[in-house]
Scaffold this motif. Sequence first.
Motif, mmCIF file in Angstrom:
data_model
loop_
_atom_site.group_PDB
_atom_site.id
_atom_site.type_symbol
_atom_site.label_atom_id
_atom_site.label_comp_id
_atom_site.label_asym_id
_atom_site.label_seq_id
_atom_site.Cartn_x
_atom_site.Cartn_y
_atom_site.Cartn_z
ATOM 1 N N LEU A 67 15.265 10.072 -10.990
ATOM 2 C CA LEU A 67 14.570 9.538 -10.582
ATOM 3 C C LEU A 67 13.625 11.130 -9.326
ATOM 4 C CD1 LEU A 67 15.516 5.873 -9.602
ATOM 5 C CD2 LEU A 67 13.904 6.622 -11.393
ATOM 6 N N VAL A 68 12.667 10.513 -9.620
ATOM 7 C CA VAL A 68 11.864 11.787 -8.271
ATOM 8 C C VAL A 68 10.616 10.779 -8.084
ATOM 9 C CG1 VAL A 68 10.732 14.300 -8.241
ATOM 10 C CG2 VAL A 68 12.032 14.155 -9.723
ATOM 11 N N ILE A 69 11.074 10.886 -6.690
ATOM 12 C CA ILE A 69 11.111 9.734 -5.412
ATOM 13 C C ILE A 69 10.158 10.840 -4.206
ATOM 14 C CG2 ILE A 69 10.498 8.260 -3.901
ATOM 15 C CD1 ILE A 69 13.386 7.796 -5.437
ATOM 16 N N GLY A 70 8.614 11.574 -4.551
ATOM 17 C CA GLY A 70 7.655 12.149 -4.166
ATOM 18 C C GLY A 70 6.798 11.105 -2.515
ATOM 19 N N ILE A 71 7.047 11.696 -1.375
ATOM 20 C CA ILE A 71 7.197 10.905 -0.524
ATOM 21 C C ILE A 71 5.853 11.357 0.478
ATOM 22 C CG2 ILE A 71 7.861 10.048 1.990
ATOM 23 C CD1 ILE A 71 11.018 9.540 0.402
ATOM 24 N N ALA A 72 5.292 11.046 1.090
ATOM 25 C CA ALA A 72 4.133 11.448 2.094
ATOM 26 C C ALA A 72 4.321 10.186 3.472
ATOM 27 C CB ALA A 72 2.777 11.953 1.965
ATOM 28 N N GLY A 73 5.305 10.528 4.396
ATOM 29 C CA GLY A 73 5.311 9.045 5.702
ATOM 30 C C GLY A 73 4.207 9.861 6.993
ATOM 31 N N GLY A 116 0.656 -1.038 0.083
ATOM 32 C CA GLY A 116 -0.077 0.071 0.255
ATOM 33 C C GLY A 116 0.443 1.220 -0.302
ATOM 34 N N ILE A 117 2.222 0.957 -0.196
ATOM 35 C CA ILE A 117 2.982 2.157 -0.216
ATOM 36 C C ILE A 117 3.237 3.018 -1.185
ATOM 37 C CG2 ILE A 117 5.298 2.825 1.382
ATOM 38 C CD1 ILE A 117 3.354 2.457 3.752
ATOM 39 N N LEU A 118 3.826 2.007 -1.975
ATOM 40 C CA LEU A 118 4.078 2.090 -3.253
ATOM 41 C C LEU A 118 3.148 0.512 -4.097
ATOM 42 C CD1 LEU A 118 6.196 3.576 -5.542
ATOM 43 C CD2 LEU A 118 7.917 1.639 -5.180
ATOM 44 N N LEU A 119 2.346 1.580 -4.907
ATOM 45 C CA LEU A 119 1.456 0.743 -6.217
ATOM 46 C C LEU A 119 2.343 0.598 -7.110
ATOM 47 C CD1 LEU A 119 -2.317 1.807 -5.100
ATOM 48 C CD2 LEU A 119 -0.777 0.039 -4.039
ATOM 49 N N LYS A 120 2.120 -0.113 -8.157
ATOM 50 C CA LYS A 120 3.416 -0.313 -9.705
ATOM 51 C C LYS A 120 2.172 1.222 -10.424
ATOM 52 C CE LYS A 120 3.950 -5.650 -9.450
ATOM 53 N NZ LYS A 120 2.902 -6.687 -10.158
ATOM 54 N N LYS A 121 0.944 1.121 -10.335
ATOM 55 C CA LYS A 121 1.069 2.394 -10.872
ATOM 56 C C LYS A 121 0.848 3.347 -10.172
ATOM 57 C CE LYS A 121 -3.149 3.166 -7.935
ATOM 58 N NZ LYS A 121 -5.168 3.933 -7.770
ATOM 59 N N GLY A 157 7.823 19.455 7.735
ATOM 60 C CA GLY A 157 7.559 19.041 8.858
ATOM 61 C C GLY A 157 5.944 19.823 9.492
ATOM 62 N N ALA A 158 5.485 20.631 9.045
ATOM 63 C CA ALA A 158 4.432 21.690 9.462
ATOM 64 C C ALA A 158 3.333 20.908 8.666
ATOM 65 C CB ALA A 158 4.285 23.233 9.462
ATOM 66 N N ALA A 159 3.510 20.011 7.843
ATOM 67 C CA ALA A 159 2.747 19.911 6.591
ATOM 68 C C ALA A 159 2.337 18.840 6.786
ATOM 69 C CB ALA A 159 3.024 19.402 4.697
ATOM 70 N N LYS A 160 2.709 17.147 8.372
ATOM 71 C CA LYS A 160 2.294 16.348 8.497
ATOM 72 C C LYS A 160 0.482 15.992 8.636
ATOM 73 C CE LYS A 160 6.263 14.633 10.075
ATOM 74 N NZ LYS A 160 7.012 13.477 11.897
ATOM 75 N N GLU A 161 0.332 17.154 8.729
ATOM 76 C CA GLU A 161 -1.649 17.047 9.094
ATOM 77 C C GLU A 161 -2.195 16.888 8.051
ATOM 78 O OE1 GLU A 161 -2.004 22.030 9.521
ATOM 79 O OE2 GLU A 161 -2.443 20.665 11.071
ATOM 80 N N LYS A 162 -1.797 16.958 6.697
ATOM 81 C CA LYS A 162 -2.463 16.472 5.288
ATOM 82 C C LYS A 162 -2.070 15.791 4.492
ATOM 83 C CE LYS A 162 -3.329 21.013 5.605
ATOM 84 N NZ LYS A 162 -4.588 21.804 6.026
ATOM 85 N N ILE A 163 -1.246 14.905 5.745
ATOM 86 C CA ILE A 163 -0.893 12.998 5.186
ATOM 87 C C ILE A 163 -2.412 12.574 6.008
ATOM 88 C CG2 ILE A 163 0.665 11.830 5.089
ATOM 89 C CD1 ILE A 163 2.364 13.359 5.589
ATOM 90 N N LYS A 164 -2.604 12.176 4.536
ATOM 91 C CA LYS A 164 -3.949 10.825 5.148
ATOM 92 C C LYS A 164 -3.259 9.423 5.249
ATOM 93 C CE LYS A 164 -7.144 12.860 2.327
ATOM 94 N NZ LYS A 164 -8.088 12.788 1.006
ATOM 95 N N LYS A 165 -1.817 8.738 4.620
ATOM 96 C CA LYS A 165 -1.375 7.688 5.058
ATOM 97 C C LYS A 165 -0.326 7.787 4.292
ATOM 98 C CE LYS A 165 -3.715 5.559 1.280
ATOM 99 N NZ LYS A 165 -4.379 4.039 0.913
#
Length: 618
Positions: A569-575, A477-482, A540-548
């Motif tokens: 390679l541009v790897i976007g992350i929301a942790g 669920g963290i990295l999907l092929k799509k 850091g202040a944007a963590k509240e905008k992360i759903k999962k």
Amino acid sequence: MNTGMQTNAAPQAGIKERVQTFGRFLSGMVMPNIGAFIAWGLITALFIPTGWTPNENLAKLVGPMIVYLLPLLIGYTGGKMVGGNRGGVLGAIATMGVVVGADVPMFLGAMIMGPIGGYVIKKFDESIEGKVPAGFEMLVNNFSAGIIGMVLALLAFLGIGPVVQALNGALKAGVEAIVKAGLLPLSSLFIEPGKILFLNNAINHGVLGPIGVEQSKELGKSIFFLLETNPGPGLGILLAYWVFSKGMVKESAPGAIIIHFLGGIHEIYFPYVLMNPVLILAVIAGGMSGVLTFVAFGAGLVATPSPGSIFALLAMTPKGGFLGVIAGVTVATVASFFIRRSKNLSNSEDLERAKDKMVELKGVKKTVVKKVVFACDAGMGSSAMGASTLRNKFKKAGLQIEVINTAIEDIPSDADIVVTHESLAARANGVAPRAEIIAITNFVNDPQYDALVERLSGNKGIEVVEEAKVEPKEEQGILLKKNIKVGLQSVDKVRAIEMAGELLVESGYVDVEYIDAMKEREEMVSTYVGFGVAIPHGVGAAKEKIKKSGIVVLQFPEGVDFGEEKAHLVIGIAGVGNEHLSILSNIASIFEDEELANKLTKTTDVELLYETFTKSQN
């Protein structure tokens, strides 16, 4: 006989270490708030009835600052040292319990209740970790802090406050008895050695300060403000080194004199005493001589001079009191200057060893490293990859050292070494002043990693904190092929970050506002980490905008300009939490294989990228 001596030495060493640790901790509560003490001292010196420019209206600030502001700041700082930001809040609430109703400044009460508040909330947070239903975190955090804070404030008000006030009264009575007996100079037997063990701030602000405040209310000045802050003993030691030593020690002494006497940073002369421990007798003699002179002249100050420079002493001196203060400093200087062993003042190597010893006592450098912390602004992308890289290097070298990553503001108090980008080093030092700060430019493969591994190669045998293992099911669920896009046309940096953010939004990982946070993060510090990879993520202040937690991968075969480097390679992350760390660990490990890294920047095989990023680390 030898066995017995070794057995006795161990407890003595343990007691000494505990005393040093205790002193450093008390000092850590006071030092960040020195500016507030200076502000209070200046207002006191200027506006009280015996001040330089008496002003009844402005003098109203003096009482509330010493009774409420300073203890609350100390309590907050002590709580934060133990339990982070929530610990700071609880420390301040608990301190209020000892402040209310007391008729003396509750510095000592703050030094007790602040850390207790931080400890209690820290243990509570640990007990509920992972047990709070999603969506209820803020509710639980706020109400738990409120309820626990209420209980601690009540306990402090009913129990700790009266005890501290009684203790303060006993200390005051004891010191007054010494004064009446004409034995006040003997206080230097405890004060001067205590300073060398970094108990100076605890002695000054925790014991002498409150007594001095009470005496100053009655007499308009107090000698107790002079007992620990007198720069004379240290000045005499440094002058002796300047006159009688040779080589590097002689050359270093003038600079130390300026820092100590004019700047008020007394710690600068501590290594010179440690280099030749018999000089403790010299500083004691200097302190006693100075106090005796102060008593003879009836000298005193209106408030604590902080820092203890000659300028601060003169600024806090009441009208007509300059002669006594200057005489006491002068006599203390002369006494410590002449009571020394000049034949032992010429070994430069001893000075270097003494400086190392002082750093160990202060807690800035540790001989055994247990925890290395990688810190970036958000604690998600750059720092996570850097932590994974160094963790792998430690394992290969057989170093059992815990390596974690976190946001700058969340660096734990037990961090031994903090690794961060050079642009964030100052902030990291402010959050973790006791840790060694290593500033780097490349989170993935900075040359300092290998240097650190080599330096710590003897630091083995430390218990390893077991790393959380991420199950393959979670990774799906963290990295999907799509969400792996290959063969994209080159765009500018901002658009590439927007594309990664839009993909995170489409997949339900973040709210749309997170995209702006990703661009804001890039403006602060580049997320390019080397080897053709960038890992944009929100501040850091944007963590509240992360759903999962989620990761997306965009491949640009021709590259995207990230400053002077190109990212393929541009790897976007929301942790959120640690779910994404195993993938970042894989990304970091890829860079150890240059051929594979080049292959991944050109391949059109989504399956290869997916399998490489999500492979098991067992």
